[in-house]
Design a protein around this motif. Sequence first.
Motif, PDB file in Angstrom:
ATOM      1  N   LEU A  58       2.043  12.073 -10.021  1.00 49.06           N
ATOM      2  CA  LEU A  58       1.547  13.451  -9.945  1.00 49.06           C
ATOM      3  C   LEU A  58       2.658  14.469 -10.147  1.00 49.06           C
ATOM      4  O   LEU A  58       2.408  15.676 -10.156  1.00 49.06           O
ATOM      5  N   GLY A  59       3.896  13.972 -10.293  1.00 48.35           N
ATOM      6  CA  GLY A  59       5.011  14.870 -10.575  1.00 48.35           C
ATOM      7  C   GLY A  59       5.689  15.459  -9.365  1.00 48.35           C
ATOM      8  O   GLY A  59       6.455  16.418  -9.484  1.00 48.35           O
ATOM      9  N   HIS A  60       5.440  14.900  -8.195  1.00 48.64           N
ATOM     10  CA  HIS A  60       6.026  15.455  -6.991  1.00 48.64           C
ATOM     11  C   HIS A  60       7.477  14.986  -6.807  1.00 48.64           C
ATOM     12  O   HIS A  60       7.835  13.875  -7.190  1.00 48.64           O
ATOM     13  N   THR A  61       8.262  15.858  -6.210  1.00 53.34           N
ATOM     14  CA  THR A  61       9.661  15.531  -5.926  1.00 53.34           C
ATOM     15  C   THR A  61       9.734  14.629  -4.701  1.00 53.34           C
ATOM     16  O   THR A  61       8.735  14.440  -3.973  1.00 53.34           O
ATOM     17  N   ASN A  62      10.946  14.106  -4.439  1.00 54.88           N
ATOM     18  CA  ASN A  62      11.129  13.277  -3.249  1.00 54.88           C
ATOM     19  C   ASN A  62      10.809  14.061  -1.981  1.00 54.88           C
ATOM     20  O   ASN A  62      10.211  13.531  -1.040  1.00 54.88           O
ATOM     21  N   ALA A  63      11.232  15.326  -1.969  1.00 55.13           N
ATOM     22  CA  ALA A  63      10.957  16.150  -0.790  1.00 55.13           C
ATOM     23  C   ALA A  63       9.458  16.362  -0.615  1.00 55.13           C
ATOM     24  O   ALA A  63       8.934  16.289   0.513  1.00 55.13           O
ATOM     25  N   ASP A  64       8.756  16.612  -1.723  1.00 60.57           N
ATOM     26  CA  ASP A  64       7.300  16.787  -1.657  1.00 60.57           C
ATOM     27  C   ASP A  64       6.632  15.515  -1.131  1.00 60.57           C
ATOM     28  O   ASP A  64       5.744  15.567  -0.269  1.00 60.57           O
ATOM     29  N   ILE A  65       7.079  14.383  -1.671  1.00 63.46           N
ATOM     30  CA  ILE A  65       6.484  13.104  -1.282  1.00 63.46           C
ATOM     31  C   ILE A  65       6.722  12.835   0.193  1.00 63.46           C
ATOM     32  O   ILE A  65       5.823  12.391   0.921  1.00 63.46           O
ATOM     33  N   ALA A  66       7.939  13.129   0.636  1.00 65.15           N
ATOM     34  CA  ALA A  66       8.274  12.913   2.045  1.00 65.15           C
ATOM     35  C   ALA A  66       7.356  13.739   2.945  1.00 65.15           C
ATOM     36  O   ALA A  66       6.846  13.244   3.968  1.00 65.15           O
TER      37      ALA A  66
ATOM     38  N   GLU B 282       0.837  -1.209   0.000  1.00 65.01           N
ATOM     39  CA  GLU B 282       0.000   0.000   0.000  1.00 65.01           C
ATOM     40  C   GLU B 282       0.868   1.254   0.000  1.00 65.01           C
ATOM     41  O   GLU B 282       0.563   2.231  -0.690  1.00 65.01           O
ATOM     42  N   ARG B 283       1.959   1.228   0.754  1.00 62.88           N
ATOM     43  CA  ARG B 283       2.842   2.390   0.815  1.00 62.88           C
ATOM     44  C   ARG B 283       3.513   2.630  -0.531  1.00 62.88           C
ATOM     45  O   ARG B 283       3.665   3.780  -0.968  1.00 62.88           O
ATOM     46  N   GLU B 284       3.908   1.564  -1.213  1.00 60.59           N
ATOM     47  CA  GLU B 284       4.533   1.702  -2.531  1.00 60.59           C
ATOM     48  C   GLU B 284       3.547   2.276  -3.538  1.00 60.59           C
ATOM     49  O   GLU B 284       3.918   3.076  -4.394  1.00 60.59           O
ATOM     50  N   ARG B 285       2.293   1.902  -3.426  1.00 59.68           N
ATOM     51  CA  ARG B 285       1.272   2.477  -4.313  1.00 59.68           C
ATOM     52  C   ARG B 285       1.113   3.970  -4.059  1.00 59.68           C
ATOM     53  O   ARG B 285       0.931   4.753  -4.988  1.00 59.68           O
ATOM     54  N   GLU B 286       1.167   4.355  -2.791  1.00 61.45           N
ATOM     55  CA  GLU B 286       1.050   5.770  -2.454  1.00 61.45           C
ATOM     56  C   GLU B 286       2.211   6.566  -3.046  1.00 61.45           C
ATOM     57  O   GLU B 286       2.019   7.646  -3.607  1.00 61.45           O
ATOM     58  N   VAL B 287       3.413   6.004  -2.935  1.00 62.17           N
ATOM     59  CA  VAL B 287       4.589   6.675  -3.485  1.00 62.17           C
ATOM     60  C   VAL B 287       4.482   6.746  -5.009  1.00 62.17           C
ATOM     61  O   VAL B 287       4.778   7.785  -5.619  1.00 62.17           O
ATOM     62  N   LEU B 288       4.050   5.658  -5.623  1.00 58.90           N
ATOM     63  CA  LEU B 288       3.893   5.647  -7.084  1.00 58.90           C
ATOM     64  C   LEU B 288       2.897   6.715  -7.532  1.00 58.90           C
ATOM     65  O   LEU B 288       3.110   7.408  -8.537  1.00 58.90           O
TER      66      LEU B 288
ATOM     67  N   HIS C  32       4.559  11.967   5.105  1.00 58.68           N
ATOM     68  CA  HIS C  32       5.115  11.957   6.458  1.00 58.68           C
ATOM     69  C   HIS C  32       6.178  10.867   6.632  1.00 58.68           C
ATOM     70  O   HIS C  32       6.084   9.990   7.506  1.00 58.68           O
ATOM     71  N   MET C  33       7.174  10.930   5.777  1.00 56.31           N
ATOM     72  CA  MET C  33       8.311  10.015   5.870  1.00 56.31           C
ATOM     73  C   MET C  33       9.572  10.763   5.480  1.00 56.31           C
ATOM     74  O   MET C  33       9.498  11.881   4.951  1.00 56.31           O
ATOM     75  N   SER C  34      10.735  10.171   5.724  1.00 53.66           N
ATOM     76  CA  SER C  34      11.987  10.827   5.369  1.00 53.66           C
ATOM     77  C   SER C  34      12.247  10.683   3.874  1.00 53.66           C
ATOM     78  O   SER C  34      11.705   9.783   3.223  1.00 53.66           O
ATOM     79  N   GLU C  35      13.107  11.570   3.360  1.00 51.59           N
ATOM     80  CA  GLU C  35      13.460  11.470   1.938  1.00 51.59           C
ATOM     81  C   GLU C  35      14.181  10.165   1.656  1.00 51.59           C
ATOM     82  O   GLU C  35      14.023   9.579   0.573  1.00 51.59           O
TER      83      GLU C  35
END
Length: 217
Positions: free
Chosen positions: A169-177, A158-164, A181-184
């Motif tokens: 959506l074009g978000h950067t690693n920092a945006d995704i973090a 489920e977490r991998e789907r959220e990241v995908l 609510h997780m670290s880069e």
Amino acid sequence: MISVLLVDDEALVRVGLRMILETAGDMAVVGDAADGRAALEAVDRDRPDVVLMDVRMPGLDGLAATAAIRARPRPPEVIVLTTFDADDTVFRALEAGATGFLLKDTPPHDLLRAVRLAAAGDSMLSPGVTRRLIDRLTAEDRTRRRREALDRLRDLTEREREVLTEVGLGHTNADIAARLHMSEATVKSHITRLFDKLSVTNRVQLAIAAFRAGIVE
């Protein structure tokens, strides 16, 4: 001479078609039938090169008759000729093995051309039908791609789907973090696993996978 069998439950339609075909000079109507079952018998008896087949008929309809005719050894070509061009009828006719699909208001010269093309192993569709057929096939291709993409996503957590989704959506690693609510570093780890699981090598390919699967519109 191209031998043609006419199949239509309306006698006047058969007479009109016969008049058009027999003025062509290179065609001969070898028989006619008023329903699908009679058409099967006529095909076996008259061995036509081309069958002009109506769709709506009592008993065995034109689509079922077309499928039965095309299942025979060395079958004649079948052109479905009808008064309506509903998408479902077009595709069912082509799936049944019809060489072409024409409306009954098709101009005589186009009808003759369609018969000649069918006899030569080619095909012809009414104007407008081809465009919708391409659109339908394109839609079916999108459906197929989505199904294949979803199959590839089946093993994701489920977490991998959220990241995908976030990558799609074009978000950067920092945006995704920040959004998840997780670290880069954790985001990077998830993305590395996504590369492996989806057999891709970059974020663009991940985004494409997300779009194809329909998790990002």
